[in-house]
Write a protein that holds these residues in place. Structure first.
Motif, PDB file in Angstrom:
ATOM      1  N   PHE A 188     132.786-104.072  11.685  1.00 47.34           N
ATOM      2  CA  PHE A 188     132.198-102.801  12.083  1.00 47.34           C
ATOM      3  C   PHE A 188     132.249-102.624  13.595  1.00 47.34           C
ATOM      4  CE2 PHE A 188     128.492-100.243  13.317  1.00 47.34           C
ATOM      5  CZ  PHE A 188     128.797 -99.068  12.660  1.00 47.34           C
ATOM      6  N   ILE A 189     131.905-103.671  14.324  1.00 49.25           N
ATOM      7  CA  ILE A 189     131.939-103.615  15.794  1.00 49.25           C
ATOM      8  C   ILE A 189     133.360-103.360  16.274  1.00 49.25           C
ATOM      9  CG2 ILE A 189     131.676-105.018  17.884  1.00 49.25           C
ATOM     10  CD1 ILE A 189     129.202-106.275  16.493  1.00 49.25           C
ATOM     11  N   GLU A 190     134.342-104.009  15.667  1.00 52.83           N
ATOM     12  CA  GLU A 190     135.746-103.787  16.034  1.00 52.83           C
ATOM     13  C   GLU A 190     136.137-102.331  15.770  1.00 52.83           C
ATOM     14  OE1 GLU A 190     138.389-106.570  14.110  1.00 52.83           O
ATOM     15  OE2 GLU A 190     137.227-108.287  14.827  1.00 52.83           O
ATOM     16  N   MET A 191     135.716-101.810  14.612  1.00 51.54           N
ATOM     17  CA  MET A 191     136.041-100.423  14.280  1.00 51.54           C
ATOM     18  C   MET A 191     135.398 -99.463  15.267  1.00 51.54           C
ATOM     19  SD  MET A 191     135.774-100.566  10.092  1.00 51.54           S
ATOM     20  CE  MET A 191     135.408 -98.851   9.981  1.00 51.54           C
ATOM     21  N   VAL A 192     134.145 -99.725  15.627  1.00 53.34           N
ATOM     22  CA  VAL A 192     133.440 -98.863  16.569  1.00 53.34           C
ATOM     23  C   VAL A 192     134.107 -98.947  17.946  1.00 53.34           C
ATOM     24  CG1 VAL A 192     131.259 -98.543  17.810  1.00 53.34           C
ATOM     25  CG2 VAL A 192     131.251 -98.870  15.341  1.00 53.34           C
ATOM     26  N   ASP A 193     134.506-100.150  18.360  1.00 50.43           N
ATOM     27  CA  ASP A 193     135.208-100.299  19.639  1.00 50.43           C
ATOM     28  C   ASP A 193     136.521 -99.524  19.625  1.00 50.43           C
ATOM     29  OD1 ASP A 193     133.245-101.880  20.732  1.00 50.43           O
ATOM     30  OD2 ASP A 193     134.271-103.783  20.350  1.00 50.43           O
ATOM     31  N   GLN A 194     137.264 -99.653  18.543  1.00 50.92           N
ATOM     32  CA  GLN A 194     138.540 -98.933  18.426  1.00 50.92           C
ATOM     33  C   GLN A 194     138.305 -97.431  18.442  1.00 50.92           C
ATOM     34  OE1 GLN A 194     141.503-100.287  18.576  1.00 50.92           O
ATOM     35  NE2 GLN A 194     142.509 -98.319  18.410  1.00 50.92           N
TER      36      GLN A 194
END
Length: 130
Positions: free
Chosen positions: A53-59
């Protein structure tokens, strides 16, 4: 006899192995161990999901930032085009004003030349009829 051994803290489990813990406490301990293992597995899974989720939000944040930069660039180009349009419009209005002044001057010159032509025609008529 089992009660006497139980009073001494010696117990037998379901397969008649000698144990120091009461069978119920041993079962609860094993249940707690399994529960803890399940909890740890769930926490690991939660951590993986949270990391994704954090990776998706960063992207998504990076993509939003890129789109924001593109939008600012497009807005700047639009503003530049509007200013250029205004400048062109002012230049065209100046040319129109110049041409209007020239047209008026040429109309006045035409009227003057027409008067001169009429006067000369009158003089020619007078000279030819005399």
């Amino acid at each position: 006899m089992a009660d006497l051994l139980a009073k001494q803290g010696i117990y037998f489990d379901e397969v008649d192995k000698v144990c120091i813990l009461e069978p119920e406490i041993s079962k609860q301990t094993n249940d707690l161990k399994e529960t803890c293992q399940n909890y740890v597995e769930r926490m690991d899974e939660f951590q993986k999901i949270a990391n994704k989720f954090i990776e998706m939000v960063d992207q998504l944040g990076k993509e939003v930032e890129n789109q924001k930069i593109k939008a600012i660039g497009a807005r700047n180009i639009l503003q530049s085009m509007e200013k250029q349009k205004e400048t062109n419009q002012q230049q065209l209005q100046a040319v129109i004003a110049e041409k209007s002044i020239e047209l008026e001057r040429l109309k006045i010159q035409l009227n003057s030349l027409q008067k001169t032509e009429m006067e000369q025609n009158e003089i020619i008529n007078e000279l030819t009829h005399c």
